[in-house]
Scaffold this motif. Structure first.
Motif, PDB file in Angstrom:
ATOM      1  N   LEU A   1       0.582  -1.203  -0.016  1.00  0.00           N
ATOM      2  CA  LEU A   1      -0.104  -0.180  -0.041  1.00  0.00           C
ATOM      3  C   LEU A   1       0.982   1.228  -0.084  1.00  0.00           C
ATOM      4  O   LEU A   1       0.800   2.257  -0.718  1.00  0.00           O
ATOM      5  CB  LEU A   1      -1.019   0.126   1.256  1.00  0.00           C
ATOM      6  CG  LEU A   1      -2.083  -0.817   1.187  1.00  0.00           C
ATOM      7  CD1 LEU A   1      -2.939  -0.792   2.383  1.00  0.00           C
ATOM      8  CD2 LEU A   1      -3.091  -0.398   0.016  1.00  0.00           C
ATOM      9  N   PHE A   2       1.977   0.954   0.808  1.00  0.00           N
ATOM     10  CA  PHE A   2       2.769   2.402   0.800  1.00  0.00           C
ATOM     11  C   PHE A   2       3.368   2.634  -0.692  1.00  0.00           C
ATOM     12  O   PHE A   2       3.573   3.886  -1.067  1.00  0.00           O
ATOM     13  CB  PHE A   2       3.928   2.160   1.919  1.00  0.00           C
ATOM     14  CG  PHE A   2       4.842   3.284   1.871  1.00  0.00           C
ATOM     15  CD1 PHE A   2       4.573   4.318   2.970  1.00  0.00           C
ATOM     16  CD2 PHE A   2       6.367   3.209   1.297  1.00  0.00           C
ATOM     17  CE1 PHE A   2       5.425   5.368   2.914  1.00  0.00           C
ATOM     18  CE2 PHE A   2       7.026   4.442   1.225  1.00  0.00           C
ATOM     19  CZ  PHE A   2       6.671   5.314   2.335  1.00  0.00           C
ATOM     20  N   ASP A   3       3.743   1.634  -1.173  1.00  0.00           N
ATOM     21  CA  ASP A   3       4.477   1.768  -2.397  1.00  0.00           C
ATOM     22  C   ASP A   3       3.656   2.206  -3.721  1.00  0.00           C
ATOM     23  O   ASP A   3       3.790   3.275  -4.358  1.00  0.00           O
ATOM     24  CB  ASP A   3       5.171   0.310  -3.110  1.00  0.00           C
ATOM     25  CG  ASP A   3       6.232   0.049  -2.122  1.00  0.00           C
ATOM     26  OD1 ASP A   3       6.894   1.025  -1.448  1.00  0.00           O
ATOM     27  OD2 ASP A   3       6.697  -1.152  -2.382  1.00  0.00           O
ATOM     28  N   ILE A   4       2.538   1.835  -3.496  1.00  0.00           N
ATOM     29  CA  ILE A   4       1.253   2.300  -4.492  1.00  0.00           C
ATOM     30  C   ILE A   4       0.666   3.732  -4.000  1.00  0.00           C
ATOM     31  O   ILE A   4       0.767   4.519  -5.153  1.00  0.00           O
ATOM     32  CB  ILE A   4       0.112   1.171  -4.269  1.00  0.00           C
ATOM     33  CG1 ILE A   4       0.310   0.004  -4.820  1.00  0.00           C
ATOM     34  CG2 ILE A   4      -1.144   1.968  -5.072  1.00  0.00           C
ATOM     35  CD1 ILE A   4      -0.775  -1.190  -4.431  1.00  0.00           C
ATOM     36  N   ALA A   5       1.107   3.981  -2.860  1.00  0.00           N
ATOM     37  CA  ALA A   5       0.465   5.473  -2.625  1.00  0.00           C
ATOM     38  C   ALA A   5       1.598   6.377  -3.033  1.00  0.00           C
ATOM     39  O   ALA A   5       1.160   7.402  -3.692  1.00  0.00           O
ATOM     40  CB  ALA A   5       0.347   5.607  -1.080  1.00  0.00           C
TER      41      ALA A   5
END
Length: 343
Positions: free
Chosen positions: A282-286
């Motif tokens: 989720l962090f990378d996508i954000a």
């Protein structure tokens, strides 16, 4: 003693902007802790309903649990927070004499959310019982009593910031000192900066609640043994709280984002399991879709993450997190702590 009108209470949940973990013992006892947090428009609610049959009934509608106890029967309750608050308040402020009532609760986030939901519920329960019993408790008293009930009476692992955030509300820089001394410093943030921060926030439920106890116990063990990596990370988190406060007061969202990313890195060094593959994804996508920074809220391992993003990119960020399986939304800052009213 009896009461005849419904009493209701609500306490806000919070985002931990910086310093989370430094409110844990023994760190705050030895070095002093500092946390910057802000309450948001999600709440723990409690209703206290009179009864005429002297039974004590605990109901948690959001998790579908209801328990009823006959007068003088032991309160062997699955709803331990309800029991812990009821027993402590009755003991300390009503001479141990039970009062028949129904205590009914809901929380706007699941347990293990990382938004301080359990402690907010305890604060709402304490404040509601304070109103029932006419107990002379101020905000500091309510927060400290909620902390004692959770951490001492019930033996639940955790820190101190959540109880004070829920009791006071707003944006606070909170210092945790020796001998259980706590100083809540409300920040006077301009309306323009509050609006910009609020418009720059995205919260995202990872889809998985977690128990924070194992992570907190691991962090505490690292502090007790003076583990070098744990201690260095804790000192960094404390310093970040002061830096985040300075950046917030001048409205420098880009500087806040830089500090937030550094804090997330330090937080992951305090214990294994703070982050997971799902959270990292989720962090990378954000970050690939406009986020400036992000971190998990609370101890980690699941629950909510939150991100800073320039407002013009917020909608795209929310869409991308939703498409990745998260549950993303804006968050509204709130400026009032726990409240009670009669109805």
């Amino acid at each position: 003693m009896t009461f005849t009108r419904k009493i209701r209470a609500r306490a806000p949940l919070r985002l931990g902007l910086a310093g989370g973990g430094t409110d844990l013992s023994p760190y705050c006892d030895d070095f002093g802790g500092a946390v910057l947090n802000a309450t948001i428009d999600r709440y723990a609610f409690a209703s206290f309903l009179p009864r005429d049959d002297d039974r004590v009934v605990f109901e948690a509608d959001d998790i579908g649990v209801s328990e009823a106890f006959e007068p003088n029967a032991p309160l062997h309750a699955e709803l331990v927070l309800h029991r812990g608050v009821y027993e402590r308040m009755i003991r300390d402020y009503n001479g141990g004499r039970r009062i028949g009532m129904t205590i009914k609760t809901t929380v706007d986030a699941p347990a293990g959310s990382g938004l301080g939901s359990s402690s907010a519920l305890v604060v709402a329960l304490v404040n509601g019982m304070r109103s029932v019993l006419g107990a002379p408790l101020g905000d500091y008293d309510i927060a400290h009593l909620a902390y004692e009930i959770e951490r001492i009476d019930l033996g639940l692992s955790g820190g101190r910031q959540d109880q004070y955030a829920a009791a006071f509300g707003g944006i606070n820089y909170i210092e945790f000192l020796q001998n259980d001394r706590v100083i809540v410093n409300p920040l006077r943030v301009s309306d323009a900066i509050c609006n910009e921060l609020e418009s720059s926030l995205v919260v995202c439920f990872s889809g998985r609640s977690r128990s924070s106890a194992a992570i907190i116990d691991q962090q505490t063990a690292g502090m007790k043994t003076a583990n070098h990596d744990t201690m260095a990370a804790m000192h960094k988190l404390k310093a970040d709280a002061a830096e985040m406060k300075r950046a917030l007061l001048v409205g420098d969202i880009d500087a806040m984002a830089e500090i937030l990313n550094a804090s997330w890195k330090a937080k992951k060094a305090t214990a294994q399991g703070v982050s997971t593959g799902a959270l990292d994804q989720l962090f990378d996508i954000a970050m690939a879709n406009g986020a400036l920074a992000g971190k998990v809220s609370g101890a980690g391992g699941g629950g909510f993450m939150f991100f800073l993003v320039h407002p013009e990119n917020r909608h795209r960020l929310i869409q991308s997190l939703d498409q990745a399986g998260g549950q993303a939304s804006p968050a509204k800052l709130t400026h009032r702590g726990c409240e009670t009213w009669r109805y």
